[in-house]
Structures are given as structure tokens and as C-alpha cells.
Design an enzyme around this catalytic site. Structure first.
Site, PDB file in Angstrom:
ATOM      1  N   SER A 122      -6.786  -0.435   9.759  1.00 49.69           N
ATOM      2  CA  SER A 122      -5.648  -0.841   8.933  1.00 49.69           C
ATOM      3  C   SER A 122      -4.897  -1.997   9.594  1.00 49.69           C
ATOM      4  O   SER A 122      -5.489  -3.040   9.880  1.00 49.69           O
ATOM      5  CB  SER A 122      -4.756   0.386   8.661  1.00 49.69           C
ATOM      6  OG  SER A 122      -3.846   0.138   7.625  1.00 49.69           O
ATOM      7  N   ASP A 177      -9.640   3.465  -1.544  1.00 53.15           N
ATOM      8  CA  ASP A 177      -8.425   3.218  -0.755  1.00 53.15           C
ATOM      9  C   ASP A 177      -7.325   2.727  -1.691  1.00 53.15           C
ATOM     10  O   ASP A 177      -7.459   1.685  -2.325  1.00 53.15           O
ATOM     11  CB  ASP A 177      -8.720   2.155   0.315  1.00 53.15           C
ATOM     12  CG  ASP A 177      -7.624   2.048   1.367  1.00 53.15           C
ATOM     13  OD1 ASP A 177      -6.458   2.330   1.049  1.00 53.15           O
ATOM     14  OD2 ASP A 177      -7.949   1.665   2.509  1.00 53.15           O
ATOM     15  N   HIS A 209      -7.998   5.833   2.441  1.00 53.16           N
ATOM     16  CA  HIS A 209      -7.508   5.078   3.599  1.00 53.16           C
ATOM     17  C   HIS A 209      -7.658   5.952   4.837  1.00 53.16           C
ATOM     18  O   HIS A 209      -6.698   6.593   5.290  1.00 53.16           O
ATOM     19  CB  HIS A 209      -6.048   4.667   3.372  1.00 53.16           C
ATOM     20  CG  HIS A 209      -5.575   3.597   4.307  1.00 53.16           C
ATOM     21  ND1 HIS A 209      -6.084   2.321   4.293  1.00 53.16           N
ATOM     22  CD2 HIS A 209      -4.646   3.618   5.301  1.00 53.16           C
ATOM     23  CE1 HIS A 209      -5.481   1.591   5.209  1.00 53.16           C
ATOM     24  NE2 HIS A 209      -4.618   2.370   5.854  1.00 53.16           N
TER      25      HIS A 209
END
Length: 234
Positions: A122, A177, A209
Site C-alpha cells: 500500500s 481492492d 486490500h
């Protein structure tokens, strides 16, 4: 000149002679220990090697605009979680300098830059891309998992202007996601290819995610192609 802040970190040491290093950066609000535990939970066997040290630093707590200024362990600030806004370059560049101290520590331990990989999950992946594209293009590779760069990121531009080569990129992104959209990851890979980076992009059907075992196995294989044991390294 102010001293560079020393980041907290944990590491998985190699079982044999240390000849290469991976720096793995966590996502927003996490810690190095948190990411280390997550990787260990997801991956059997662990992300550990005979010759590679895997380092998990922790970002210092700072005010984070998407959380209305609340303190969070983030690598840099964002104006909002979107590709369609300017980057917060002041905080990005300051953290690139801070993380450079970890790279220097590995150099001091005898590991050359072409035997290092930087990556992250991320926000950690975005941070790694800034480090690799703008400050340390001579590393062995960079990886970004469930990550994106803003559409006008300076990471797409600076190395092209300088005419220097970029390290290869390994990207994975879940199709489900809903925090960092799969399309954002694909667009980031496309723009980095346009900037001259060799990018491999893996879509993971149904993944949200998060990390997954198949993703981490792909990452392990890629790391070993980039950082083979010293006896077989070219």
C-alpha cells in the site's frame, strides 16, 4: 545540518552468509513488527532466506490529513487518498532521506546497492517507488503490493529527464481492492513503463486490500531471481 531520524525496525536474519537485503515497508497505520507478523501469518514457510536479510522499518507517527490530522504511522502525508491530487512532496522527500539511512546501514554491512531490493504494501509500495525512481535507481529491484502513485507523480518524470535507467518493478494488486483500486495499480504500472521501467503486474482475482499466500510466493520467487545466492549471482 540536523541528524537524520533513526527509525525503529525489526529484521529477519539470513540463516547463512548475509550477501543481500530486502527493505519491506508497511502500509499506513501499521508498524514494521505488524507487517512482519502479517507476512508470517500469510506465508508458509516464512519470507526468510539463507543469504538475504529482510528489514521491516516502522514509520514515525505524524499528523495524517486523510484522518483529519490525527497521528498515524505513515511514510508521508496525503492531501487525500486519490490519484487525482498533488503529492505531498515535502513529507515524501524528508522520508526518502530518513529511509536512506537504512540503505546506508546495509552498505556499511558490506551489501552493495545492486544486491538490495526495496518494496512495500500500500503506502509502503508508493514510498518504495519514490526511493527507487528518484533516489536509488541502482538497486536490484522494487516491489509494490496494492499500491499506487498519483497520476502526476514526480516519480514518473525525474529519471526520464535525467536519462538514467530504472530498476525492475514487481507489482501485485487484488481485483476486489476497494481502498486502492485495481485500476490505480494498473495505471501506475503503465506510467512507469512509459518512464522506462520494466514492470511486471500480477492481478489477483477476488483479493481485497490485503496480502495473500499466492502473492507472497510470487514475490519470493521474484526476489530470488533478482538476489540469487552470492555464488550464483552474476
Amino acid at each position: 545540518m540536523a541528524a537524520v531520524r533513526k527509525l525503529q525496525r525489526c529484521a529477519v536474519s539470513p540463516t547463512g552468509q548475509h550477501s543481500a537485503s530486502v527493505i519491506f515497508l508497511h502500509g499506513s497505520g501499521d508498524t514494521g513488527r505488524g507487517l512482519r507478523a502479517w507476512v508470517r501469518d500469510v506465508m508458509v514457510p516464512d519470507l526468510a532466506f539463507s543469504h538475504i536479510r529482510v528489514i521491516y522499518p516502522t514509520a514515525p507517527a505524524r499528523p495524517y490529513t486523510p484522518m483529519r490530522g490525527a497521528l498515524s504511522t505513515v511514510w508521508f502525508d496525503r492531501h487525500k487518498i486519490s490519484r487525482d491530487c498533488p503529492e505531498h512532496l515535502e513529507s515524501i522527500d524528508a522520508m526518502c532521506s530518513t529511509l536512506g539511512s537504512i540503505i546506508q546501514d546495509e552498505l556499511n554491512a558490506g551489501v552493495p546497492k545492486h544486491r538490495m531490493i526495496i518494496g512495500g504494501f500500500s503506502m509502503g509500495g508508493a514510498m518504495a517507488l519514490h526511493l527507487a525512481c528518484r533516489y536509488h535507481p541502482d538497486i536490484a529491484g522494487v516491489f509494490a503490493l496494492s499500491s499506487f502513485l498519483n497520476k502526476d507523480s514526480v516519480a514518473f518524470q525525474e529519471r526520464v529527464r535525467a536519462g538514467n535507467s530504472l530498476p525492475d518493478l514487481f507489482q501485485c494488486h487484488g481485483t476486489s481492492d476497494d481502498l486502492v483500486l485495481h485500476q490505480w495499480g494498473e495505471d501506475t504500472a503503465a506510467l512507469l513503463r512509459k518512464a522506462g521501467m520494466g514492470a511486471t503486474f500480477h492481478s489477483l482475482p477476488g483479493l481485497h486490500h490485503q496480502l495473500s499466500q499466492p502473492e507472497m510466493e510470487l514475490l519470493r520467487t521474484w526476489i530470488l531471481t533478482k538476489l540469487p545466492p552470492a555464488a550464483t549471482a552474476s
